[in-house]
Design a protein around this motif. Structure first.
Motif, mmCIF file in Angstrom:
data_model
loop_
_atom_site.group_PDB
_atom_site.id
_atom_site.type_symbol
_atom_site.label_atom_id
_atom_site.label_comp_id
_atom_site.label_asym_id
_atom_site.label_seq_id
_atom_site.Cartn_x
_atom_site.Cartn_y
_atom_site.Cartn_z
ATOM 1 N N ARG A 79 34.187 -36.650 1.971
ATOM 2 C CA ARG A 79 33.472 -35.386 2.014
ATOM 3 C C ARG A 79 32.678 -35.371 3.319
ATOM 4 N NH1 ARG A 79 28.945 -33.428 -2.412
ATOM 5 N NH2 ARG A 79 28.543 -31.406 -1.446
ATOM 6 N N LEU A 80 32.577 -34.210 3.933
ATOM 7 C CA LEU A 80 31.848 -34.088 5.187
ATOM 8 C C LEU A 80 30.445 -33.547 4.941
ATOM 9 C CD1 LEU A 80 34.655 -32.510 7.387
ATOM 10 C CD2 LEU A 80 34.012 -34.917 7.204
ATOM 11 N N GLN A 81 29.527 -33.901 5.826
ATOM 12 C CA GLN A 81 28.188 -33.333 5.806
ATOM 13 C C GLN A 81 28.305 -31.838 6.125
ATOM 14 O OE1 GLN A 81 25.126 -34.761 5.255
ATOM 15 N NE2 GLN A 81 26.042 -36.742 4.734
ATOM 16 N N PRO A 82 27.303 -31.024 5.793
ATOM 17 C CA PRO A 82 27.368 -29.580 6.073
ATOM 18 C C PRO A 82 27.537 -29.282 7.565
ATOM 19 C CG PRO A 82 25.498 -30.095 4.652
ATOM 20 C CD PRO A 82 26.067 -31.406 5.113
ATOM 21 N N THR A 83 28.019 -28.090 7.857
ATOM 22 C CA THR A 83 28.247 -27.697 9.256
ATOM 23 C C THR A 83 26.956 -27.673 10.065
ATOM 24 O OG1 THR A 83 28.156 -25.359 8.645
ATOM 25 C CG2 THR A 83 30.338 -26.385 8.786
ATOM 26 N N THR A 84 25.807 -27.581 9.400
ATOM 27 C CA THR A 84 24.531 -27.614 10.132
ATOM 28 C C THR A 84 24.320 -28.953 10.824
ATOM 29 O OG1 THR A 84 23.381 -28.274 8.107
ATOM 30 C CG2 THR A 84 23.390 -25.912 8.650
ATOM 31 N N THR A 85 25.053 -29.985 10.443
ATOM 32 C CA THR A 85 24.942 -31.304 11.070
ATOM 33 C C THR A 85 26.000 -31.515 12.152
ATOM 34 O OG1 THR A 85 26.404 -32.427 9.496
ATOM 35 C CG2 THR A 85 24.058 -32.265 8.902
ATOM 36 N N ALA A 86 26.893 -30.541 12.322
ATOM 37 C CA ALA A 86 28.019 -30.687 13.252
ATOM 38 C C ALA A 86 27.596 -30.447 14.696
ATOM 39 C CB ALA A 86 29.132 -29.709 12.889
ATOM 40 N N THR A 87 28.320 -31.074 15.600
ATOM 41 C CA THR A 87 28.181 -30.839 17.034
ATOM 42 C C THR A 87 29.578 -30.616 17.588
ATOM 43 O OG1 THR A 87 26.255 -32.284 17.149
ATOM 44 C CG2 THR A 87 27.373 -31.806 19.227
ATOM 45 N N THR A 88 29.751 -29.539 18.355
ATOM 46 C CA THR A 88 31.029 -29.256 18.995
ATOM 47 C C THR A 88 30.948 -29.714 20.447
ATOM 48 O OG1 THR A 88 31.445 -27.383 17.536
ATOM 49 C CG2 THR A 88 32.655 -27.419 19.614
ATOM 50 N N VAL A 89 31.986 -30.422 20.897
ATOM 51 C CA VAL A 89 32.019 -30.981 22.259
ATOM 52 C C VAL A 89 33.143 -30.312 23.049
ATOM 53 C CG1 VAL A 89 32.360 -33.077 23.627
ATOM 54 C CG2 VAL A 89 31.155 -33.194 21.424
ATOM 55 N N ARG A 90 32.808 -29.905 24.268
ATOM 56 C CA ARG A 90 33.796 -29.375 25.208
ATOM 57 C C ARG A 90 33.546 -30.044 26.555
ATOM 58 N NH1 ARG A 90 31.558 -25.164 22.496
ATOM 59 N NH2 ARG A 90 32.921 -23.771 21.351
ATOM 60 N N VAL A 91 34.611 -30.238 27.318
ATOM 61 C CA VAL A 91 34.470 -30.735 28.690
ATOM 62 C C VAL A 91 35.028 -29.654 29.603
ATOM 63 C CG1 VAL A 91 35.117 -32.515 30.343
ATOM 64 C CG2 VAL A 91 34.649 -33.151 27.958
ATOM 65 N N ARG A 92 34.167 -29.158 30.501
ATOM 66 C CA ARG A 92 34.558 -28.115 31.453
ATOM 67 C C ARG A 92 34.124 -28.559 32.840
ATOM 68 N NH1 ARG A 92 36.530 -27.138 27.272
ATOM 69 N NH2 ARG A 92 36.662 -25.156 26.157
ATOM 70 N N ASP A 93 35.072 -28.534 33.768
ATOM 71 C CA ASP A 93 34.804 -28.933 35.148
ATOM 72 C C ASP A 93 34.142 -30.301 35.214
ATOM 73 O OD1 ASP A 93 35.844 -26.498 36.199
ATOM 74 O OD2 ASP A 93 33.921 -25.507 35.757
ATOM 75 N N GLY A 94 34.590 -31.219 34.350
ATOM 76 C CA GLY A 94 34.087 -32.581 34.350
ATOM 77 C C GLY A 94 32.741 -32.768 33.676
ATOM 78 N N LYS A 95 32.167 -31.699 33.130
ATOM 79 C CA LYS A 95 30.865 -31.790 32.466
ATOM 80 C C LYS A 95 31.045 -31.685 30.962
ATOM 81 C CE LYS A 95 28.329 -29.815 36.301
ATOM 82 N NZ LYS A 95 27.507 -28.744 36.787
ATOM 83 N N THR A 96 30.346 -32.555 30.234
ATOM 84 C CA THR A 96 30.378 -32.527 28.775
ATOM 85 C C THR A 96 29.339 -31.536 28.282
ATOM 86 O OG1 THR A 96 31.078 -34.837 28.694
ATOM 87 C CG2 THR A 96 30.121 -33.907 26.679
ATOM 88 N N LEU A 97 29.799 -30.574 27.506
ATOM 89 C CA LEU A 97 28.928 -29.544 26.938
ATOM 90 C C LEU A 97 28.927 -29.700 25.425
ATOM 91 C CD1 LEU A 97 30.445 -26.577 28.980
ATOM 92 C CD2 LEU A 97 28.411 -27.904 29.557
#
Length: 122
Positions: free
Chosen positions: A47-65
C-alpha cells in the motif's frame, strides 16, 4: 509472465469511509493477499502513502526539478500495487477482479517487460 496490478481509488472517499467499512476492506485485503500467496501468484505488493507525501521528479536541461504531490490531478489516485505471476492476461485480469478496491475504484493490469539481462550486463 509477471503483471503489475495497480490499484486506483479516490483517496478522499477512502479517508471518509466509515470505520466499520474500512475494517471490512482491510480484512478483505488480508484474505485476498493470503490467497494469492498460497496460490503462488504473489510476487510483491504494498500500500502506498497518500499522494500528499509524493514528490514528482523531472530533469530539464540537466537540472533536477521537484514538485510536491503527484504528476497529474485525477479523480482516482494510485494507492498500491500487486506484482503477480499469471499464465496470461486473462488470468491476471481474473486476479485483479478479486482485489477489493476494484469495487470502488479501478485496477490497471500491465505486463512486466522482460529484459534480456545478458544484453544489459546484469
Amino acid at each position: 509472465m509477471q503483471y503489475l496490478l495497480m490499484i486506483y481509488q479516490n483517496e478522499a472517499e477512502y479517508a471518509n469511509m466509515r470505520p466499520a467499512a474500512g475494517q471490512q476492506m482491510t480484512a478483505e485485503y488480508q484474505t485476498f493477499t493470503q490467497g494469492i500467496i498460497q496460490s503462488g501468484n504473489f510476487k510483491a505488493g504494498d500500500r502506498l502513502q497518500p499522494t500528499t507525501t509524493a514528490t514528482t521528479v523531472r530533469v530539464r536541461d540537466g537540472k533536477t526539478l521537484t514538485t510536491d504531490g503527484p504528476f497529474a490531478e485525477t479523480r482516482e489516485q494510485l494507492g498500491g500495487y500487486y506484482l503477480v505471476e499469471a499464465k496470461d492476461l486473462d488470468a491476471a485480469i481474473e486476479i485483479a477482479s478479486r482485489i477489493p478496491s476494484a469495487r470502488i475504484g479501478s485496477i490497471e493490469v500491465r505486463p512486466i517487460w522482460v529484459y534480456d539481462k545478458s544484453r544489459i550486463g546484469a
